[in-house]
Motif scaffolding. Sequence first.
Motif, short mmCIF file in Angstrom:
data_model
loop_
_atom_site.label_atom_id
_atom_site.label_comp_id
_atom_site.label_asym_id
_atom_site.label_seq_id
_atom_site.Cartn_x
_atom_site.Cartn_y
_atom_site.Cartn_z
N ALA A 187 0.80 -1.22 0.00
CA ALA A 187 0.00 0.00 0.00
C ALA A 187 0.83 1.27 0.00
CB ALA A 187 -0.92 0.00 1.22
N ALA A 188 2.13 1.15 0.29
CA ALA A 188 2.97 2.34 0.31
C ALA A 188 3.13 2.86 -1.11
CB ALA A 188 4.34 2.00 0.90
N GLU A 189 3.45 4.13 -1.21
CA GLU A 189 3.60 4.73 -2.53
C GLU A 189 4.70 4.02 -3.31
OE1 GLU A 189 3.79 8.99 -2.37
OE2 GLU A 189 4.69 9.06 -4.36
N GLY A 190 4.38 3.64 -4.52
CA GLY A 190 5.35 2.93 -5.35
C GLY A 190 5.12 1.43 -5.42
N ALA A 191 4.24 0.93 -4.54
CA ALA A 191 3.97 -0.51 -4.56
C ALA A 191 3.10 -0.87 -5.74
CB ALA A 191 3.28 -0.92 -3.26
N THR A 192 3.18 -2.12 -6.17
CA THR A 192 2.29 -2.60 -7.23
C THR A 192 1.66 -3.92 -6.79
OG1 THR A 192 4.06 -3.80 -8.36
CG2 THR A 192 3.65 -1.56 -9.09
N GLU A 193 0.38 -4.05 -7.11
CA GLU A 193 -0.34 -5.28 -6.81
C GLU A 193 -0.92 -5.82 -8.10
OE1 GLU A 193 -2.94 -3.49 -3.54
OE2 GLU A 193 -2.91 -5.61 -3.05
N SER A 194 -0.76 -7.12 -8.30
CA SER A 194 -1.34 -7.71 -9.50
C SER A 194 -2.36 -8.75 -9.10
CB SER A 194 -0.24 -8.41 -10.32
OG SER A 194 0.77 -7.51 -10.66
N SER A 195 -3.46 -8.75 -9.82
CA SER A 195 -4.45 -9.82 -9.71
C SER A 195 -5.16 -9.89 -8.37
CB SER A 195 -3.81 -11.20 -9.98
OG SER A 195 -3.06 -11.16 -11.16
N ARG A 196 -5.17 -8.81 -7.62
CA ARG A 196 -5.85 -8.87 -6.32
C ARG A 196 -7.31 -8.47 -6.50
NH1 ARG A 196 -4.30 -5.88 -0.74
NH2 ARG A 196 -4.68 -7.64 0.62
N SER A 197 -8.21 -9.21 -5.86
CA SER A 197 -9.63 -8.97 -6.07
C SER A 197 -10.04 -7.67 -5.40
CB SER A 197 -10.45 -10.13 -5.50
OG SER A 197 -10.44 -10.08 -4.08
N ARG A 198 -11.17 -7.13 -5.88
CA ARG A 198 -11.67 -5.88 -5.32
C ARG A 198 -12.08 -6.07 -3.87
NH1 ARG A 198 -15.98 -3.69 -9.42
NH2 ARG A 198 -14.58 -3.59 -11.17
N VAL A 199 -12.64 -7.21 -3.55
CA VAL A 199 -13.07 -7.46 -2.17
C VAL A 199 -11.86 -7.40 -1.24
CG1 VAL A 199 -14.05 -9.19 -0.61
CG2 VAL A 199 -15.07 -8.83 -2.86
N ARG A 200 -10.78 -8.04 -1.65
CA ARG A 200 -9.59 -8.04 -0.80
C ARG A 200 -9.03 -6.63 -0.66
NH1 ARG A 200 -5.47 -12.94 -1.69
NH2 ARG A 200 -4.60 -12.02 0.18
N ARG A 201 -9.04 -5.90 -1.73
CA ARG A 201 -8.51 -4.53 -1.64
C ARG A 201 -9.35 -3.69 -0.68
NH1 ARG A 201 -5.20 -2.94 -6.64
NH2 ARG A 201 -5.46 -4.73 -8.00
N ALA A 202 -10.67 -3.84 -0.79
CA ALA A 202 -11.56 -3.04 0.05
C ALA A 202 -11.36 -3.40 1.51
CB ALA A 202 -13.02 -3.27 -0.37
N LEU A 203 -11.26 -4.68 1.80
CA LEU A 203 -11.08 -5.11 3.19
C LEU A 203 -9.73 -4.64 3.71
CD1 LEU A 203 -12.71 -8.63 3.00
CD2 LEU A 203 -13.49 -6.71 4.37
N SER A 204 -8.72 -4.68 2.87
CA SER A 204 -7.40 -4.19 3.30
C SER A 204 -7.45 -2.72 3.64
CB SER A 204 -6.37 -4.41 2.20
OG SER A 204 -6.09 -5.78 2.07
N ALA A 205 -8.16 -1.95 2.83
CA ALA A 205 -8.26 -0.52 3.10
C ALA A 205 -8.97 -0.28 4.42
CB ALA A 205 -8.99 0.18 1.95
N GLY A 206 -10.01 -1.07 4.67
CA GLY A 206 -10.74 -0.94 5.93
C GLY A 206 -9.86 -1.28 7.13
N LEU A 207 -9.10 -2.33 6.99
CA LEU A 207 -8.20 -2.74 8.07
C LEU A 207 -7.16 -1.67 8.36
CD1 LEU A 207 -7.12 -4.94 9.99
CD2 LEU A 207 -5.74 -5.77 8.11
N ARG A 208 -6.66 -1.08 7.28
CA ARG A 208 -5.64 -0.03 7.47
C ARG A 208 -6.22 1.12 8.29
NH1 ARG A 208 -4.06 -1.32 2.29
NH2 ARG A 208 -5.25 0.30 1.22
N ALA A 209 -7.43 1.49 8.01
CA ALA A 209 -8.05 2.61 8.73
C ALA A 209 -8.18 2.26 10.22
CB ALA A 209 -9.41 2.94 8.13
N ILE A 210 -8.58 1.04 10.49
CA ILE A 210 -8.77 0.62 11.89
C ILE A 210 -7.44 0.57 12.63
CG2 ILE A 210 -9.42 -1.33 13.38
CD1 ILE A 210 -11.53 -2.03 11.23
N THR A 211 -6.43 0.01 12.02
CA THR A 211 -5.15 -0.15 12.72
C THR A 211 -4.49 1.21 12.96
OG1 THR A 211 -3.98 -0.55 10.64
CG2 THR A 211 -4.70 -2.47 11.89
N ARG A 212 -4.69 2.10 12.04
CA ARG A 212 -4.08 3.42 12.21
C ARG A 212 -4.75 4.16 13.35
NH1 ARG A 212 -0.98 7.09 8.82
NH2 ARG A 212 -0.66 5.36 7.41
#
Lengths: 299, 111
Positions: free
Chosen positions: A150-175
């Motif tokens: 998720a850091a600037e410059g990272a690249t993700e391939s083939s990750r589903s939208r559901v996983r991306r959305a959940l990851s974003a949610g988790l990031r908000a909670i942990t922060r």
Amino acid sequence: MTRQHAGSGRVSDSPGLTRYGRWAGVPLDDVPVISVIIPTYNEQWRIIPTIGAVALEISSRGEPWELIVSDDGSTDDTRQLVRGLGLANLRLIESDNTGKGGAVRRGVLAARGRYVLFVDADQSTPIEQFDRLLTHITEQGADVVVGSRAAEGATESSRSRVRRALSAGLRAITRRGFGITVSDTQCGFKLFTREAAGGLFAMQRLNGFSFDLELLFLATHLGLKVVEEPVEWIDAPGSKVDPVRVALRFAADLARVRWWAARGAYATASPADRPPLQRGAAPAVGGHPGRLVDQEVSP
Amino acid sequence: MKITARQRPRLALYCMEGRFDAHEAPVVRETLDRALVDGRHLLALDMSAVTFIDSTALAELVRLMKRARDVGGELILFDVSDPVRVILELTRLDEVLSIGSTAELEDLARG
């Protein structure tokens, strides 16, 4: 019959292949500089190529290193396959099934290297990125370096939208809830100094896949220098992650970590187990270096 | 992964570049199966720029090899990169798949 490994003597072999051949065939007589841990659970389909990729890349550096496969009670042929490789500096640690966190902890606590890396068994984060993580330790004094999708410059391939959305949610909670500023707590590509690894993993209580979060929480609150490095990440098919189940499990584990911290359950038994604080850091509340209490962390 | 086709008189040569894994295997299957159907039974894969190969890709290579042999042809891997060479050895597929050098490729192309 003992097979001769690639790099075992052809004149045309590259220097990297020659170093790999030596690592594969000759037990170390030095303490390793680098330890790489791969946790496994039913990875018979994926583990051999990952071992090959890691072994060649890290051997190419020319430093003594060890590979530890920490198997978490596989019921397929993972253990037999790993044993059958006959690699001189690969150790297989076996246990009943406890969860990924338990497997990583067992591997890390058995590691002897100055730098301790754990990677996932599917090579979703290509091992060629190891050097970039190590630079943060050797040149910037980091204690823990987190490969980040998720850091600037990272690249993700083939990750589903559901996983991306959940990851974003988790990031908000942990922060917000835990003061963890790392954008990606879950990427299975993390590097530690030996001291940080020994201290953090000795305190770790979670055996499941939330263990990364717990380690980063501990590291943050103990004043260790945690940095993240953007990485290329490829979603390997056959991922065992069920996004919804993961989200629910995380919520429960987050609550557990906070509860343990509030009760002082992370207090270490002896000074020898405590990871060193950063230079100049004030001791935690109560004047007990290494004792973790639930306290506000300034942003 | 990038696949570049270079047709030669006697064989179908494909240069592979990058990571050859489960995501790429379907494209490789489609491309090489088509070559076999078109009558190009000698398949040559230049593997010098392949950075990683996973088990799905390895299985695909074995399948293609068998298919090529079924029609009297062959699948040959040329100039295998170090990562692929190590993985082929650890999986013992270096004893199953045909592996050659650039010189051998040129000989084959000339007939």
